[in-house]
Design an enzyme around this catalytic site. Structure first.
Site, PDB file in Angstrom:
ATOM      1  CG  HIS A 129      95.099  13.026  12.322  1.00  0.00           C
ATOM      2  ND1 HIS A 129      94.979  12.597  13.641  1.00  0.00           N
ATOM      3  CD2 HIS A 129      95.058  11.895  11.563  1.00  0.00           C
ATOM      4  CE1 HIS A 129      94.866  11.281  13.659  1.00  0.00           C
ATOM      5  NE2 HIS A 129      94.911  10.830  12.409  1.00  0.00           N
ATOM      6  CG  HIS A 172      97.981   7.632   9.001  1.00  0.00           C
ATOM      7  ND1 HIS A 172      97.595   8.815   8.416  1.00  0.00           N
ATOM      8  CD2 HIS A 172      97.224   7.512  10.130  1.00  0.00           C
ATOM      9  CE1 HIS A 172      96.655   9.388   9.150  1.00  0.00           C
ATOM     10  NE2 HIS A 172      96.413   8.615  10.188  1.00  0.00           N
ATOM     11  CG  HIS A 175      99.782  12.455   8.941  1.00  0.00           C
ATOM     12  ND1 HIS A 175      98.878  12.628   7.909  1.00  0.00           N
ATOM     13  CD2 HIS A 175     100.413  11.280   8.670  1.00  0.00           C
ATOM     14  CE1 HIS A 175      98.952  11.627   7.063  1.00  0.00           C
ATOM     15  NE2 HIS A 175      99.878  10.785   7.501  1.00  0.00           N
ATOM     16  CG  ASP A 217      95.662   6.957  13.490  1.00  0.00           C
ATOM     17  OD1 ASP A 217      95.879   8.184  13.427  1.00  0.00           O
ATOM     18  OD2 ASP A 217      94.701   6.417  12.926  1.00  0.00           O
TER      19      ASP A 217
END
Length: 376
Positions: free
Chosen positions: A259, A276, A262, A170
């Site tokens: 993101h 994540h 994602h 991340d």
């Protein structure tokens, strides 16, 4: 046009071994009654280490997080926490997002104790809301960042190495997404008083850069500390990067394609077991392919990912078979008009995203094979 730029961060961020036992001391500044939402695995530790520190004048009620940061879960805690002075979140990203959302809806302070360094949740004024089936629902923008974040290195040194690696994944995306936003002067993730997002600042971008540099220097070494449940300087530095710098860099610098991709990937059932940060790092590689980033840059990020044990390819993430129709839906979802992919400094379409996903997976398979051959 009046352009408003801004930076946001938690009121205080402390990195300390055994910080959990000082929770009551810190809590005094926010009131006498605390409503604690925590993960099941740490309940007894919180009861013995944290609640034992509450004096006769203080009250702490401990409740277990239900497992999903959904509207249903948040509403449950909102109803239960009304009589308390402040909310405390202790656990992983979804637990912390639930605590933040609960405090936001009640207009109360919130204290955060992350047990994982796997997402930006501890420091941001954003809660990621999911549906009950674990698909992405929306971002909930909060009125303020957490009042206090306690990064207890004793707890974080004991986290599973996979979660630590996910936090690195991340954090790796922070700089590259902020770079794209800054180049185009698109929106960051701070909601202005007029309901519009602010623009990225120099300091937000600088923090994002420092996040990447810190991860590049220390993350591989810190992995050995986590694998052996010990605290080292490299681990402390990496925790600062993955919890604080990643969050402030993303919130103030902005997110972009990584993101958003994602979020699209949450539609793929095979990937529901992926973390994540594991999906974000694949989204990052896809963003770099979309940008035609220098291969040396991509290889550097791949080397960091491999060093900390991150999965690379879609197969590594758990995909059993690649179905074109499914991944075209991923690309469509990533290009939702409200998602951050449109912060890229060029026009992004679902077709562009789909093609980049296919090319990225092929590139990562090749780079992974080269790395394995080099080892043998």
């Amino acid at each position: 046009m009046n352009i408003v730029k801004g930076i946001a961060s938690p009121g205080k961020f402390l990195v300390q071994a055994d910080a959990l036992q000082d929770l009551a001391i810190h809590g005094k500044a926010y009131g006498a009654a605390a409503y604690l939402i925590c993960d099941q695995f740490i309940v007894e530790r919180v009861r013995t280490k944290a609640l034992s520190g509450f004096s006769n004048e203080q009250q702490g009620e401990l409740v277990v997080f239900g497992g999903q940061c959904s509207d249903r879960e948040i509403d449950k805690h909102v109803q239960a926490a009304r009589a308390f002075d402040y909310v405390v979140g202790i656990g992983g990203g979804k637990t912390l997002d639930t605590a933040k959302a609960t405090a936001h809806l009640l207009g109360k302070p919130v204290l955060i104790v992350p047990t994982l360094a796997s997402t930006d949740a501890p420091c941001t004024a954003i809660s990621v809301i999911y549906n009950d089936d674990d698909t992405f629902n929306r971002y909930l923008f909060l009125s303020r960042n957490p009042d206090l974040v306690l990064a207890d290195t004793r707890i974080l040194a004991e986290q599973p190495a996979r979660f630590f690696a996910a936090g690195v994944g991340d954090g790796l995306a922070t700089y590259f997404e902020a770079r794209a936003c800054f180049a185009a002067q698109r929106d960051n993730l701070i909601l202005g008083t007029d309901g519009k997002m602010l623009k990225p600042t120099l300091i937000g971008f600088a923090i994002a850069q420092t996040c990447y540099e810190t991860i590049r220097k220390y993350a591989a070494q810190a992995t050995y500390a986590v694998q052996n449940n010990v605290i080292t300087a490299a681990l402390e530095n990496t925790i600062e990067a993955t919890i604080y710098m990643s969050a402030v860099g993303a919130e103030s610098g902005g997110c972009a394609a990584a993101h958003a991709i994602h979020n699209g990937m949450t539609l793929v059932h095979d990937l529901h077991g992926a973390q994540h940060g594991e999906k974000v790092v694949f989204g990052l590689f896809t963003q770099l392919v979309m940008e035609a980033a220098p291969v040396e840059e991509i290889e550097e990020v791949v080397a960091i990912a491999i060093a900390v044990g991150l999965p690379l390819t879609l197969e590594d993430l758990g995909l059993k078979s690649f179905l074109e129709q499914e991944w075209r839906k991923v690309a469509e979802a990533a290009c939702d008009k409200n998602d951050t992919i449109h912060n890229m400094p060029f026009t992004v379409t679902p077709e562009l995203v789909y093609d980049a996903i296919v090319a990225t997976d092929a590139l990562l398979r090749s780079l992974k094979k080269q790395k394995l051959n080099a080892v043998h």
